[in-house]
Write an enzyme that holds these catalytic residues in place. Structure first.
Site, PDB file in Angstrom:
ATOM      1  CB  THR A 162      -0.841   0.047   1.395  1.00 19.09           C
ATOM      2  OG1 THR A 162      -1.593  -1.162   1.340  1.00 19.09           O
ATOM      3  CG2 THR A 162      -1.821   1.133   1.409  1.00 19.09           C
ATOM      4  CB  THR A 212       0.886   0.001   4.619  1.00 15.65           C
ATOM      5  OG1 THR A 212       1.187  -1.212   3.756  1.00 15.65           O
ATOM      6  CG2 THR A 212       1.969   0.358   5.456  1.00 15.65           C
ATOM      7  N   GLY A 213      -0.808  -2.902   5.305  1.00 18.68           N
ATOM      8  CA  GLY A 213      -0.697  -4.203   5.980  1.00 18.68           C
ATOM      9  C   GLY A 213      -1.920  -5.119   5.529  1.00 18.68           C
ATOM     10  N   GLY A 215      -5.141  -5.935   5.757  1.00 17.21           N
ATOM     11  CA  GLY A 215      -6.251  -4.901   5.969  1.00 17.21           C
ATOM     12  C   GLY A 215      -7.463  -5.623   6.835  1.00 17.21           C
TER      13      GLY A 215
END
Length: 296
Positions: A162, A212-213, A215
């Site tokens: 992301t 970010t990661g 989700g």
């Protein structure tokens, strides 16, 4: 108006230890310098975070915009969100297809629609009605970003990427923006935390956050708003607020990172994955662009 400003970018928390990300670090450094100049010149935080994320999308270096991978149906579906702190106006799109800049469409939703989120076919129709540039040939437009292989894009283990930006402008206002191509091998119609206001993206009068990661875990952990409330209501420091939420992500089985800027110009960046592509600068701190340096 003051001379106080701050800017932080992330290019995703999916880097793998041992790989070379010097190209993305150099790109983020150059982009952060451009953002610094814009903020010093009086540009608004809202405009700067949109410009930063649009550049990250179009570079093809990250899992967003041009660097996004198709879902299991062979279609590239993109999510993006943007939020202005002092008005708490927000706009987002999810599962949008074949547009050059999803973050630009999200900003248009903020400015030109009574909605906060528009999705899928409706998002594409909105983009068309507002004249956003479309991808002429999707099959030849998308590229594999730095550190990603064809095998990666076919996995279903929630590998991710992301991009995002948070900023404080010299007028004292905050903003956050986030964009993603989602996890690799995702099912059609899957939407993560990025376009959900309060989950992957948040800005108010005190703090701006971009996540970010994986989700799904960020949504379940309360996301960006949990971190914001930790900072505003629980008395956490900025770092503590980010880790409060990120530790819950980890407890649930996920990983990732987030960046934040406060109204005082403080910057915090946290991640529990191998690394997070990130860069930051402020009126009181020198520019830094890195991937694997520890942050806790």
């Amino acid at each position: 108006m003051t001379n106080k400003f701050a800017l932080a970018l992330h290019g995703g928390a999916g880097p793998r230890a041992g790989k070379d990300y010097s190209v993305t670090e150099a790109h983020m450094e150059e982009l952060t310098r451009e953002g610094e100049a814009l903020l010093k010149s009086g540009e608004t935080a809202l405009d700067v975070v949109e410009i930063m994320v649009a550049n990250l999308e179009s570079s093809g270096l990250y899992v967003a915009g041009k660097g996004s991978a198709p879902n299991v149906m062979g279609k590239v579906e993109l999510d993006a969100a943007i939020m202005e702190g002092h008005t708490q106006a927000a706009g987002s799109v999810s599962a949008i297809q074949d547009v050059i800049s999803p973050i630009g469409v999200a900003k248009a939703v903020l400015q030109n629609s009574p909605c906060v989120m528009i999705t899928a076919q409706g998002a594409n129709q909105f983009a068309d009605e507002h004249g956003f540039e479309k991808i002429g040939d999707p099959e030849n437009y998308y590229v594999l970003p730095i550190g990603v292989s064809q095998e990666d894009t076919e996995q279903t283990d929630m590998m991710h990427g992301t991009v995002g930006a948070v900023a404080l402008d010299i007028h004292g206002n905050l903003a956050a923006a986030t964009s993603t191509g989602g996890v690799f091998g995702k099912p059609a119609g899957r939407v993560g935390d990025t376009p959900i206001i309060g989950a992957g993206t948040w800005a108010d009068q005190d703090i701006a956050i971009s996540c970010t990661g994986t989700g799904e875990y960020f949504v379940r952990a309360g996301g960006a708003l949990t971190a914001a409330n930790g900072y505003k209501l629980a008395g956490d420091t900025l770092d503590e607020a980010l880790w409060r939420m990120l530790d819950e992500v980890e407890r649930l089985g996920g990983n990732g990172g987030l960046i934040a800027v406060s109204k005082s110009g403080e910057i915090a960046m946290a991640f529990n994955s191998d690394g997070m592509k990130r860069a930051a600068v402020s009126n009181s701190t020198a520019l830094v662009s890195t991937t694997f340096a520890p942050c806790r």
